[in-house]
Design a protein around this motif. Structure first.
Motif, PDB file in Angstrom:
ATOM      1  N   HIS A 187      -0.491   0.612  -1.196  1.00  0.00           N
ATOM      2  CA  HIS A 187      -0.755  -1.014  -0.820  1.00  0.00           C
ATOM      3  C   HIS A 187      -1.538  -1.218   0.533  1.00  0.00           C
ATOM      4  N   PRO A 190      -1.675 -11.269  -8.647  1.00  0.00           N
ATOM      5  CA  PRO A 190      -0.990 -10.356  -9.704  1.00  0.00           C
ATOM      6  C   PRO A 190      -2.045 -10.080 -10.973  1.00  0.00           C
ATOM      7  N   ASP A 191      -3.127 -10.701 -10.919  1.00  0.00           N
ATOM      8  CA  ASP A 191      -4.211 -10.342 -11.997  1.00  0.00           C
ATOM      9  C   ASP A 191      -4.832  -9.158 -11.755  1.00  0.00           C
ATOM     10  N   TYR A 217      -3.692  -6.434  -8.977  1.00  0.00           N
ATOM     11  CA  TYR A 217      -2.975  -5.522  -8.613  1.00  0.00           C
ATOM     12  C   TYR A 217      -1.616  -5.862  -8.632  1.00  0.00           C
ATOM     13  N   ARG A 218      -0.638  -4.942  -8.975  1.00  0.00           N
ATOM     14  CA  ARG A 218       0.959  -5.133  -8.686  1.00  0.00           C
ATOM     15  C   ARG A 218       1.458  -3.754  -8.195  1.00  0.00           C
ATOM     16  N   CYS A 254       3.578  -0.869  -8.282  1.00  0.00           N
ATOM     17  CA  CYS A 254       4.182   0.080  -9.303  1.00  0.00           C
ATOM     18  C   CYS A 254       5.181   0.976  -8.454  1.00  0.00           C
ATOM     19  N   MET A 266       0.472   0.620  -5.662  1.00  0.00           N
ATOM     20  CA  MET A 266      -0.052  -0.608  -6.633  1.00  0.00           C
ATOM     21  C   MET A 266      -0.844  -0.092  -7.490  1.00  0.00           C
ATOM     22  N   TRP A 309      -4.469  -3.795 -12.225  1.00  0.00           N
ATOM     23  CA  TRP A 309      -3.814  -4.715 -13.225  1.00  0.00           C
ATOM     24  C   TRP A 309      -4.964  -5.607 -13.755  1.00  0.00           C
ATOM     25  N   CYS A 311       5.777  -9.125 -19.268  1.00  0.00           N
ATOM     26  CA  CYS A 311       5.098  -9.617 -18.022  1.00  0.00           C
ATOM     27  C   CYS A 311       4.938 -11.127 -18.317  1.00  0.00           C
ATOM     28  N   ALA A 365       4.101 -12.383 -10.005  1.00  0.00           N
ATOM     29  CA  ALA A 365       3.957 -10.757  -9.783  1.00  0.00           C
ATOM     30  C   ALA A 365       5.306 -10.262  -9.784  1.00  0.00           C
ATOM     31  N   PRO A 398       5.477  -3.824 -12.756  1.00  0.00           N
ATOM     32  CA  PRO A 398       5.047  -3.404 -14.219  1.00  0.00           C
ATOM     33  C   PRO A 398       5.852  -2.106 -14.726  1.00  0.00           C
TER      34      PRO A 398
END
Length: 137
Positions: free
Chosen positions: A69, A80-81, A83-84, A86, A102, A105, A127, A134, A137
Motif C-alpha cells: 500500500h 476501488p476501480d 486498486y483494492r 488484497c 493492494m 483492480w 463485488c 471498496a 477481493p
C-alpha cells in the motif's frame, strides 16, 4: 458441560462430554465453552448459509499486479476501480492485519485475471453486492 467449581475443590476444573464438542463445527476441544455458547451453534443459522470462500485471489503474476500500500499514491489507492486491498494471509500478527498488499483492480487487468489459466479473482457478483464500496477481493 458443567463447571465443577461448586462440587470440587480443584480450581478451574471442568467436565465436558465428547458429544458436546460435536455441536460446534469442526469439533474443537473447547471444554471451557458454556452451554449457552455451544447451543448457539445448534439454534442459529450458520454463516456458511450466507457466505463462502472460493480460496485466495491469484493474479498469475504477483510481481506485476500486487503492490504494498505504501507503493501506491493515496488518491489511486482510494479508488476501488484501480486498486483494492488484497489479504494474502501468512503469519498471524498480534497488532495489525495482513492488509499491506493492494491488487491492481483496473477493468483491463480484471479481464486478464479472467482469461489467464492461473489467475483467479473474486466473482463480480460478490463485488457488486457492495454497491461500489471498496471490499476485500
Amino acid at each position: 458441560m458443567a463447571d465443577m467449581k461448586s462440587n470440587n475443590p480443584v480450581p478451574n476444573f471442568y467436565r465436558a462430554s465428547g458429544e458436546d464438542f460435536k455441536k460446534i463445527p469442526g469439533s474443537p476441544i473447547a471444554y471451557w465453552v458454556n452451554d449457552e455458547y455451544r447451543d448457539s451453534f445448534l439454534n442459529n443459522e450458520r454463516l456458511s448459509d450466507y457466505f463462502f470462500s472460493d480460496g485466495l485471489t491469484k493474479t498469475g503474476n504477483n510481481n506485476k499486479f500486487l503492490r504494498y500500500h505504501w507503493e501506491i499514491s493515496n488518491h489511486v489507492a482510494k479508488n476501488p476501480d484501480l486498486y483494492r486491498i488484497c489479504v494474502k494471509g501468512g503469519d498471524a500478527r498480534d497488532y495489525y492485519g495482513n492488509t499491506d498488499n493492494m491488487i491492481n483492480w483496473h477493468p483491463k487487468t480484471r479481464e486478464h485475471y479472467r482469461s489467464d489459466h492461473v489467475a483467479r479473482i473474486t466473482p463480480e457478483y460478490l463485488c457488486s453486492r457492495m454497491h461500489g464500496r471498496a471490499v476485500l477481493p
